[in-house]
Motif scaffolding. Structure first.
Motif, PDB file in Angstrom:
ATOM      1  N   TRP A 102      46.386  46.312 -55.904  1.00  0.00           N
ATOM      2  CA  TRP A 102      46.458  47.314 -54.832  1.00  0.00           C
ATOM      3  C   TRP A 102      47.699  47.083 -53.973  1.00  0.00           C
ATOM      4  O   TRP A 102      48.432  48.026 -53.653  1.00  0.00           O
ATOM      5  N   LYS A 124      33.751  49.695 -61.183  1.00  0.00           N
ATOM      6  CA  LYS A 124      33.864  50.944 -60.416  1.00  0.00           C
ATOM      7  C   LYS A 124      33.479  50.722 -58.953  1.00  0.00           C
ATOM      8  O   LYS A 124      34.169  51.178 -58.034  1.00  0.00           O
ATOM      9  N   ASP A 128      36.098  50.959 -55.865  1.00  0.00           N
ATOM     10  CA  ASP A 128      35.804  51.857 -54.742  1.00  0.00           C
ATOM     11  C   ASP A 128      35.982  51.122 -53.416  1.00  0.00           C
ATOM     12  O   ASP A 128      36.462  51.686 -52.429  1.00  0.00           O
ATOM     13  N   PHE A 131      40.101  50.183 -53.188  1.00  0.00           N
ATOM     14  CA  PHE A 131      41.007  51.322 -53.065  1.00  0.00           C
ATOM     15  C   PHE A 131      40.454  52.407 -52.141  1.00  0.00           C
ATOM     16  O   PHE A 131      41.213  53.133 -51.512  1.00  0.00           O
ATOM     17  N   ARG A 133      36.858  55.256 -52.339  1.00  0.00           N
ATOM     18  CA  ARG A 133      36.326  56.171 -53.357  1.00  0.00           C
ATOM     19  C   ARG A 133      37.208  57.402 -53.536  1.00  0.00           C
ATOM     20  O   ARG A 133      37.264  57.987 -54.622  1.00  0.00           O
ATOM     21  N   CYS A 135      40.229  57.446 -53.825  1.00  0.00           N
ATOM     22  CA  CYS A 135      41.375  57.097 -54.669  1.00  0.00           C
ATOM     23  C   CYS A 135      41.018  56.995 -56.153  1.00  0.00           C
ATOM     24  O   CYS A 135      41.882  56.701 -56.973  1.00  0.00           O
ATOM     25  N   PHE A 136      39.755  57.231 -56.481  1.00  0.00           N
ATOM     26  CA  PHE A 136      39.345  57.267 -57.879  1.00  0.00           C
ATOM     27  C   PHE A 136      39.845  58.569 -58.510  1.00  0.00           C
ATOM     28  O   PHE A 136      39.568  59.658 -58.020  1.00  0.00           O
ATOM     29  N   TYR A 164      42.748  54.520 -60.808  1.00  0.00           N
ATOM     30  CA  TYR A 164      42.768  54.634 -59.353  1.00  0.00           C
ATOM     31  C   TYR A 164      44.207  54.804 -58.872  1.00  0.00           C
ATOM     32  O   TYR A 164      45.137  54.242 -59.462  1.00  0.00           O
TER      33      TYR A 164
END
Length: 292
Positions: A102, A124, A128, A131, A133, A135-136, A164
């Motif tokens: 990230w 996942k 979440d 990042f 959610r 950004c998914f 992501y």
């Protein structure tokens, strides 16, 4: 640790780095990469079972086993013991590396995390959290049709790739650069569309690396170039820097070089470095970092 005066804007060489990624990644500047592909070791450990068995002589001769001299025995099964030979702390291993991913992504950057069914659902939730959610972007299913067939369940023939983005308002995505696929029902579209092909969906049908093909390096977890070409083409531009810090056979580097991207491939496995040196040595500098 020996550090490197590397800056993404410099016209320095592509790099193959022999190092532990947990110590190397913190030496790289924030926001350096437009695309990061991560193919970590899958948590494939199984729960192994072992059962103590005791043989007791059966004087009546009607036991379930026959031993030396025709003597009859009963089998007495003892307590069943189980143990888990998986990464017992897999997520404490992976989480700090995903936090580094990230940090290292540019504002228009994208992460591709390649896992399988064993851990993808936990990943996942973790991504979440790291990042956000919002950004998914996608879960890509890489479907293939090769290898053994299970007879007592649906055969497992896919991997999962979580996608992501660093910033959902700024990420780079160019589907015009992506290879197209044949239509599954070509008779239902115009000749022009048939000739052009259709854009891929989030299900990517692509064979594994052929055991006898030119692409084969001998590295056991090698991924096909076609798979990485699609991700690199969509999520980076010519001249951008891309990163793989579980690089294995170096497929990301091979694809990046062919597409005009700059790359850093990192692995601590000596076999991986040997394979990448042979595969990428003509387009990259190989560097070994030693801890103090």
């Amino acid at each position: 640790m020996t550090t490197m005066p590397w800056q993404p804007e410099e016209a320095g060489p592509n790099l193959v780095v022999h190092a532990d990624n947990s110590t190397f990644l913190p030496t790289l500047p924030d926001g350096s990469f437009t695309m990061i592909y991560v193919d970590p070791p899958f948590n494939t450990g199984r729960v192994q079972s072992r059962q103590q068995t005791t043989m007791v002589h059966n004087a009546d001769g009607d036991g379930d086993r026959t031993g030396f001299g025709g003597r009859s025995y009963d089998t007495i099964k003892g307590a069943l013991h189980s143990y888990d030979d998986a990464f017992t702390d897999y997520w404490s291993f992976l989480e700090p590396r995903l936090l580094q991913a990230w940090r290292l992504l540019a504002e228009d950057g994208t992460l591709y995390l390649h896992l399988d069914y064993r851990e993808v659902h936990y990943a996942k939730v973790m991504l979440d959290s790291i990042f956000g959610r919002e950004c998914f972007l996608n879960e890509i299913i890489w479907a293939y049709d090769y290898g053994a067939r299970a007879k007592n369940r649906w055969p497992t023939k896919h991997d999962n790739i979580l996608v992501y983005v660093k910033n959902p308002k700024k990420y780079h995505f160019d589907n015009a650069e992506v290879d197209r696929e044949p239509y599954m029902a070509p008779g239902l579209v115009t000749a022009e569309k048939r000739e052009r092909g259709k854009l891929p969906t989030d299900v990517w049908w692509h064979t594994i690396v052929s055991p006898t093909g030119k692409e084969k390096t001998g590295y056991p977890t090698q991924k096909p170039e076609g798979l990485l070409r699609r991700a690199v083409s969509a999520s980076s531009r010519e001249g951008d820097w891309v990163l793989d810090f579980f690089a294995g056979s170096g497929t990301l580097g091979a694809v990046a070089a062919k597409l005009g991207r700059r790359f850093i491939c990192v692995d601590q496995n000596s076999q991986a470095i040997q394979v990448m040196t042979s595969r990428l040595g003509h387009v990259a500098t190989v560097v070994a970092l030693e801890t103090a």
